[in-house]
Scaffold this motif. Sequence first.
Motif, PDB file in Angstrom:
ATOM      1  N   ARG A   1       4.756  -0.780  -0.970  1.00 32.54           N
ATOM      2  CA  ARG A   1       5.797  -0.026  -1.608  1.00 32.54           C
ATOM      3  C   ARG A   1       5.305   0.736  -2.752  1.00 32.54           C
ATOM      4  NH1 ARG A   1      10.852  -1.972  -1.963  1.00 32.54           N
ATOM      5  NH2 ARG A   1      10.327  -4.060  -1.074  1.00 32.54           N
ATOM      6  N   GLY A   2       4.194   0.263  -3.522  1.00 35.09           N
ATOM      7  CA  GLY A   2       3.748   0.903  -4.631  1.00 35.09           C
ATOM      8  C   GLY A   2       2.939   2.493  -4.012  1.00 35.09           C
ATOM      9  N   ILE A   3       2.543   2.526  -2.676  1.00 34.84           N
ATOM     10  CA  ILE A   3       2.140   3.863  -2.223  1.00 34.84           C
ATOM     11  C   ILE A   3       3.056   4.873  -2.173  1.00 34.84           C
ATOM     12  CG2 ILE A   3       1.153   4.938  -0.100  1.00 34.84           C
ATOM     13  CD1 ILE A   3      -0.421   2.442   0.134  1.00 34.84           C
ATOM     14  N   ALA A   4       4.458   4.298  -1.404  1.00 38.42           N
ATOM     15  CA  ALA A   4       5.498   4.879  -1.382  1.00 38.42           C
ATOM     16  C   ALA A   4       5.969   5.623  -2.689  1.00 38.42           C
ATOM     17  CB  ALA A   4       6.675   4.454  -0.606  1.00 38.42           C
ATOM     18  N   PHE A   5       6.253   4.546  -3.567  1.00 36.81           N
ATOM     19  CA  PHE A   5       6.730   4.855  -4.972  1.00 36.81           C
ATOM     20  C   PHE A   5       5.941   6.039  -5.816  1.00 36.81           C
ATOM     21  CE2 PHE A   5       7.918   3.243  -9.311  1.00 36.81           C
ATOM     22  CZ  PHE A   5       9.207   3.999  -9.292  1.00 36.81           C
TER      23      PHE A   5
ATOM     24  N   GLU B   1       4.772  -8.002  11.274  1.00 34.53           N
ATOM     25  CA  GLU B   1       4.513  -7.563   9.849  1.00 34.53           C
ATOM     26  C   GLU B   1       4.301  -6.076   9.667  1.00 34.53           C
ATOM     27  OE1 GLU B   1       0.852  -8.201   6.724  1.00 34.53           O
ATOM     28  OE2 GLU B   1       0.558  -8.943   8.727  1.00 34.53           O
ATOM     29  N   ILE B   2       3.610  -5.366  10.965  1.00 35.58           N
ATOM     30  CA  ILE B   2       3.631  -4.036  10.840  1.00 35.58           C
ATOM     31  C   ILE B   2       4.796  -3.351  10.839  1.00 35.58           C
ATOM     32  CG2 ILE B   2       2.997  -1.950  12.025  1.00 35.58           C
ATOM     33  CD1 ILE B   2       0.705  -3.663  13.571  1.00 35.58           C
ATOM     34  N   ALA B   3       6.106  -3.849  11.398  1.00 36.17           N
ATOM     35  CA  ALA B   3       7.185  -3.267  11.113  1.00 36.17           C
ATOM     36  C   ALA B   3       7.840  -3.684   9.786  1.00 36.17           C
ATOM     37  CB  ALA B   3       8.327  -3.911  12.240  1.00 36.17           C
ATOM     38  N   ASP B   4       7.636  -4.854   9.278  1.00 32.52           N
ATOM     39  CA  ASP B   4       8.170  -4.999   8.105  1.00 32.52           C
ATOM     40  C   ASP B   4       7.533  -4.078   6.959  1.00 32.52           C
ATOM     41  OD1 ASP B   4       9.583  -7.087   9.044  1.00 32.52           O
ATOM     42  OD2 ASP B   4       8.376  -8.688   8.838  1.00 32.52           O
ATOM     43  N   LEU B   5       6.219  -4.095   7.134  1.00 37.03           N
ATOM     44  CA  LEU B   5       5.576  -2.998   6.108  1.00 37.03           C
ATOM     45  C   LEU B   5       6.168  -1.615   6.192  1.00 37.03           C
ATOM     46  CD1 LEU B   5       1.997  -4.578   6.315  1.00 37.03           C
ATOM     47  CD2 LEU B   5       3.705  -4.667   4.330  1.00 37.03           C
ATOM     48  N   GLY B   6       6.390  -1.315   7.379  1.00 38.13           N
ATOM     49  CA  GLY B   6       6.772   0.202   7.621  1.00 38.13           C
ATOM     50  C   GLY B   6       8.246   0.412   7.205  1.00 38.13           C
ATOM     51  N   VAL B   7       9.080  -0.663   7.127  1.00 38.04           N
ATOM     52  CA  VAL B   7      10.379  -0.373   6.558  1.00 38.04           C
ATOM     53  C   VAL B   7      10.481  -0.476   5.104  1.00 38.04           C
ATOM     54  CG1 VAL B   7      12.609  -1.845   6.119  1.00 38.04           C
ATOM     55  CG2 VAL B   7      11.770  -1.567   8.639  1.00 38.04           C
ATOM     56  N   VAL B   8       9.461  -1.223   4.460  1.00 36.65           N
ATOM     57  CA  VAL B   8       9.349  -1.332   3.183  1.00 36.65           C
ATOM     58  C   VAL B   8       8.944   0.160   2.434  1.00 36.65           C
ATOM     59  CG1 VAL B   8       7.950  -2.002   1.032  1.00 36.65           C
ATOM     60  CG2 VAL B   8       8.866  -3.636   2.745  1.00 36.65           C
ATOM     61  N   TYR B   9       7.789   0.780   3.416  1.00 36.46           N
ATOM     62  CA  TYR B   9       7.411   1.989   2.932  1.00 36.46           C
ATOM     63  C   TYR B   9       8.375   3.257   3.223  1.00 36.46           C
ATOM     64  CZ  TYR B   9       4.450   6.390   3.121  1.00 36.46           C
ATOM     65  OH  TYR B   9       3.924   7.504   2.976  1.00 36.46           O
ATOM     66  N   PHE B  10       9.189   3.091   4.067  1.00 37.81           N
ATOM     67  CA  PHE B  10      10.307   4.180   4.544  1.00 37.81           C
ATOM     68  C   PHE B  10      11.437   4.144   3.490  1.00 37.81           C
ATOM     69  CE2 PHE B  10      13.708   6.036   6.992  1.00 37.81           C
ATOM     70  CZ  PHE B  10      13.131   7.359   6.959  1.00 37.81           C
ATOM     71  N   GLN B  11      11.958   2.858   3.515  1.00 34.26           N
ATOM     72  CA  GLN B  11      12.922   2.818   2.447  1.00 34.26           C
ATOM     73  C   GLN B  11      12.536   3.446   0.955  1.00 34.26           C
ATOM     74  OE1 GLN B  11      14.354  -1.234   2.669  1.00 34.26           O
ATOM     75  NE2 GLN B  11      15.836  -0.929   4.252  1.00 34.26           N
ATOM     76  N   THR B  12      11.554   3.120   0.632  1.00 36.26           N
ATOM     77  CA  THR B  12      11.101   3.618  -0.811  1.00 36.26           C
ATOM     78  C   THR B  12      10.884   5.060  -0.687  1.00 36.26           C
ATOM     79  OG1 THR B  12       9.882   1.457  -1.189  1.00 36.26           O
ATOM     80  CG2 THR B  12       9.286   3.402  -2.910  1.00 36.26           C
TER      81      THR B  12
END
Length: 452
Positions: free
Chosen positions: A199-203, A134-145
């Motif tokens: 995703r909202g944090i990165a956006f 889960e940590i990796a999945d969330l990290g990918v979402v953050y970085f891609q955004t």
Amino acid sequence: MTSSSQAKIADAIAKDNLVKLMLKLTPPGIIGMLLISLNNFIDVFSAGRFIDKNALAAISLALPLTSLVIGFALFVGVGSASVLSRSLGSGDVNIQAKIFGNFTLLSVIISFFLTILGYIFSQPLINFMGGSGEIADLGVVYFQTYVLGSLFFILAIGSSQLIKAEGKIPLATIFSAIYVFTNITLNLTFVLILNWGVRGIAFATVISAFVYTCVNWTYFLSGKSSIQVNLKRLAFANKNLTKQIISVGSSVILMHSIEIVQLTVIYKSIAHYGSDNDLAFVGATLAMYSLITTPLYGFVQALHPVIGINYGGGFYERVKKAYLTFSIGGTILSTILWLPLQFYPQFFLSWLLPNFDFTATSLLNFRIVILLLPLISFIWCSIAMFQAMGKGKIAGILIVNRQLILFVPVILFVPIWFGVNGVYYSLFLAEFLAGLLVVYLTFREFIKLKIV
């Protein structure tokens, strides 16, 4: 800005009392850097407070990758700023007129490739950092955004360096404040109200960077800058100018690139010898360290134009005095900030990990990491001095040795005997060895300038 107004600023930097100059330029620089650093801290804070510890760990894993984006922004910005400040000191109007075109074109080209490559390879990059599940999945979402906003980050943060190179640090700080307060507002909106999660944090950060770009560029296009801006002539002015920008900027991007390697080794070591809780703790430790050392960047930012203008004007004795004045000033401030952290580490770390079970050993490890904090300003001011003087090679030597050659061997072997604790011991030891190298290279440079 008129040439006479800019000349007055350059003259003040070359002649005013250095302590008074430091007290004038450093406070807005500190505030500006604190504001910029708050963006990462806000992201980590929002994840830890309003989502969960896995979100905090995920963003902590992605932050070294996002720092590469910032590194490229500083690559173009610091390189251009170094050339600009030296041209202001020497009075080279021709060079000043060509800076903005080079800066803009380099920014667009770099951000194009960075966005594409970062988005495509986000998954393997996060995995490489030590993420899984889960940590990796969330990290990918953050970085891609985050990486989709590369152009805005590079244009905004890079152009801010040009404003500071003119000696207009207070103005750059005001623009930074707009950036940060926009991010805070959007973070709260996207996470607490809209429930967009990581995703909202990165956006929120990407939109804030767009606003930051618009504010900075409004200043340049208004004609208030000493730099001539003509959007119809955005091209590389000449090979020599571009070479100078890349030479100095290379030491900056080198620092951020190696930082990724450094942090990757840290997180992989923690993941190997520890647990998810250890990952969350080291993430909080590094985030707190980053926040508390940020004011020192205010001294570094203020020192850049002072060194550049005086070196460009041939005032070498003043270069040495400026270095010592700003380094000592940084030491005094960092000591004031360091003492509360040494005595009450749990109070500060609980901001990020409110329900964490802190142990005596973990708090000792935090104290060890920040033990040399009062002396770190001498290292950073030395790197800044070499960059401002256009000596990117020496700055690069300091960076490579501090963050790679002296660090990696230590952290690979010490944890074998001390486990998770050995990671923290390694951070202290590598910093100590880097300090010795800084003393040698800085003193050698002063001998070359015949000012020892």
